[in-house]
Each structure stands twice: as structure tokens, then as C-alpha cells.
Design a protein around this motif. Structure first.
Motif, short mmCIF file in Angstrom:
data_model
loop_
_atom_site.label_atom_id
_atom_site.label_comp_id
_atom_site.label_asym_id
_atom_site.label_seq_id
_atom_site.Cartn_x
_atom_site.Cartn_y
_atom_site.Cartn_z
N VAL A 30 0.85 -1.18 0.00
CA VAL A 30 0.00 0.00 0.00
C VAL A 30 0.89 1.24 0.00
N GLU A 31 0.60 2.15 -0.92
CA GLU A 31 1.32 3.41 -1.01
C GLU A 31 0.31 4.54 -0.87
N ILE A 32 0.72 5.61 -0.17
CA ILE A 32 -0.16 6.75 0.00
C ILE A 32 0.66 8.04 -0.12
N TYR A 33 0.15 8.94 -0.92
CA TYR A 33 0.75 10.26 -1.08
C TYR A 33 -0.01 11.21 -0.18
N THR A 34 0.70 11.92 0.70
CA THR A 34 0.06 12.78 1.69
C THR A 34 0.70 14.16 1.69
N LYS A 35 0.04 15.07 2.43
CA LYS A 35 0.66 16.37 2.70
C LYS A 35 0.37 16.73 4.14
N ALA A 36 1.20 17.61 4.68
CA ALA A 36 1.08 18.02 6.08
C ALA A 36 -0.25 18.72 6.32
N TRP A 37 -0.79 18.54 7.53
CA TRP A 37 -2.01 19.21 7.98
C TRP A 37 -3.23 18.87 7.14
N CYS A 38 -3.25 17.70 6.57
CA CYS A 38 -4.36 17.27 5.72
C CYS A 38 -5.26 16.31 6.51
N PRO A 39 -6.48 16.75 6.89
CA PRO A 39 -7.35 15.86 7.67
C PRO A 39 -7.78 14.62 6.89
N TYR A 40 -7.88 14.72 5.57
CA TYR A 40 -8.25 13.56 4.77
C TYR A 40 -7.13 12.53 4.76
N CYS A 41 -5.90 13.01 4.77
CA CYS A 41 -4.75 12.11 4.83
C CYS A 41 -4.74 11.37 6.17
N VAL A 42 -5.01 12.10 7.24
CA VAL A 42 -5.07 11.49 8.58
C VAL A 42 -6.17 10.43 8.61
N ARG A 43 -7.33 10.74 8.05
CA ARG A 43 -8.44 9.79 8.03
C ARG A 43 -8.07 8.52 7.28
N ALA A 44 -7.45 8.67 6.12
CA ALA A 44 -7.04 7.50 5.33
C ALA A 44 -5.99 6.67 6.07
N MET A 45 -5.03 7.35 6.69
CA MET A 45 -3.99 6.64 7.43
C MET A 45 -4.59 5.88 8.62
N LYS A 46 -5.59 6.47 9.30
CA LYS A 46 -6.23 5.79 10.42
C LYS A 46 -7.00 4.56 9.95
N LEU A 47 -7.68 4.67 8.82
CA LEU A 47 -8.40 3.52 8.29
C LEU A 47 -7.43 2.40 7.95
N LEU A 48 -6.34 2.73 7.30
CA LEU A 48 -5.35 1.71 6.96
C LEU A 48 -4.74 1.10 8.22
N ALA A 49 -4.45 1.94 9.22
CA ALA A 49 -3.89 1.43 10.48
C ALA A 49 -4.87 0.48 11.16
N SER A 50 -6.17 0.78 11.07
CA SER A 50 -7.17 -0.10 11.68
C SER A 50 -7.20 -1.47 11.02
N LYS A 51 -6.68 -1.54 9.81
CA LYS A 51 -6.60 -2.81 9.08
C LYS A 51 -5.24 -3.49 9.28
N GLY A 52 -4.38 -2.86 10.10
CA GLY A 52 -3.05 -3.43 10.34
C GLY A 52 -2.06 -3.14 9.25
N VAL A 53 -2.34 -2.11 8.45
CA VAL A 53 -1.49 -1.78 7.30
C VAL A 53 -0.58 -0.59 7.64
N GLU A 54 0.69 -0.73 7.34
CA GLU A 54 1.63 0.37 7.43
C GLU A 54 2.05 0.72 6.00
N PRO A 55 1.39 1.69 5.39
CA PRO A 55 1.68 1.99 3.99
C PRO A 55 3.03 2.69 3.81
N VAL A 56 3.53 2.62 2.61
CA VAL A 56 4.67 3.45 2.22
C VAL A 56 4.09 4.84 2.00
N GLU A 57 4.56 5.80 2.78
CA GLU A 57 4.01 7.15 2.72
C GLU A 57 4.98 8.08 2.01
#
Length: 85
Positions: free
Chosen positions: A4-31
């Protein structure tokens, strides 16, 4: 487990939401932090078919979309099978 790869930017609430969903699945994406632009942001735009918003999520190289797309995929039961591949 899928890559799993995710492109993010600082202070992005949508990025935080996506990262939390992935973390809830036990996924540590390449960020990839593309806050300052650069080659990784250009790569993201190319890979996503021109999308400029963050985050952009890819599972095993397949473009999933942004945070809302990821959440919708999970809601309809499609995320877990992709992650298990």
C-alpha cells in the motif's frame, strides 16, 4: 499482505483519516509526503490520472483514489480482499 502506497501532505485531515483507516486494518503503507511538491508529487499526478488532491492511495500499484474512495471501498467490503492479496 498487499503493498500500500499513500501520497500525503502536512495538515491534511483527509490524509489522517485514510492513514487511520489503513492502520485499523493493520497496514503500514509506504508514505510519500508531497507537501512541498517535487518529483514525488509529479509521480502521484501521473499515476493517478491527473488527480491533484491528497491523499492518493495505491494498493499493489492499482489506483484506489482519495480518502472518500478508500472509505467507500471499505464500506462495500472491497478493501479487505485487496489488502489480503
Amino acid at each position: 499482505m498487499a503493498k500500500v502506497e499513500i501520497y500525503t501532505k502536512a495538515w491534511c485531515p483527509y490524509c489522517v483519516r485514510a492513514m487511520k483507516l489503513l492502520a485499523s486494518k493493520g497496514v503500514e503503507p509506504v508514505e510519500y509526503d508531497v507537501t512541498m511538491g517535487g518529483p514525488k508529487k509529479a509521480e502521484m499526478v501521473e499515476r493517478s490520472g491527473g488527480r491533484m488532491t491528497m491523499p492518493q492511495v495505491f494498493i499493489d500499484g492499482k489506483h484506489i483514489g482519495g480518502s472518500d474512495d478508500l472509505a467507500a471501498l471499505d464500506a462495500r467490503g472491497g478493501l479487505d480482499p485487496l489488502l489480503a492479496a
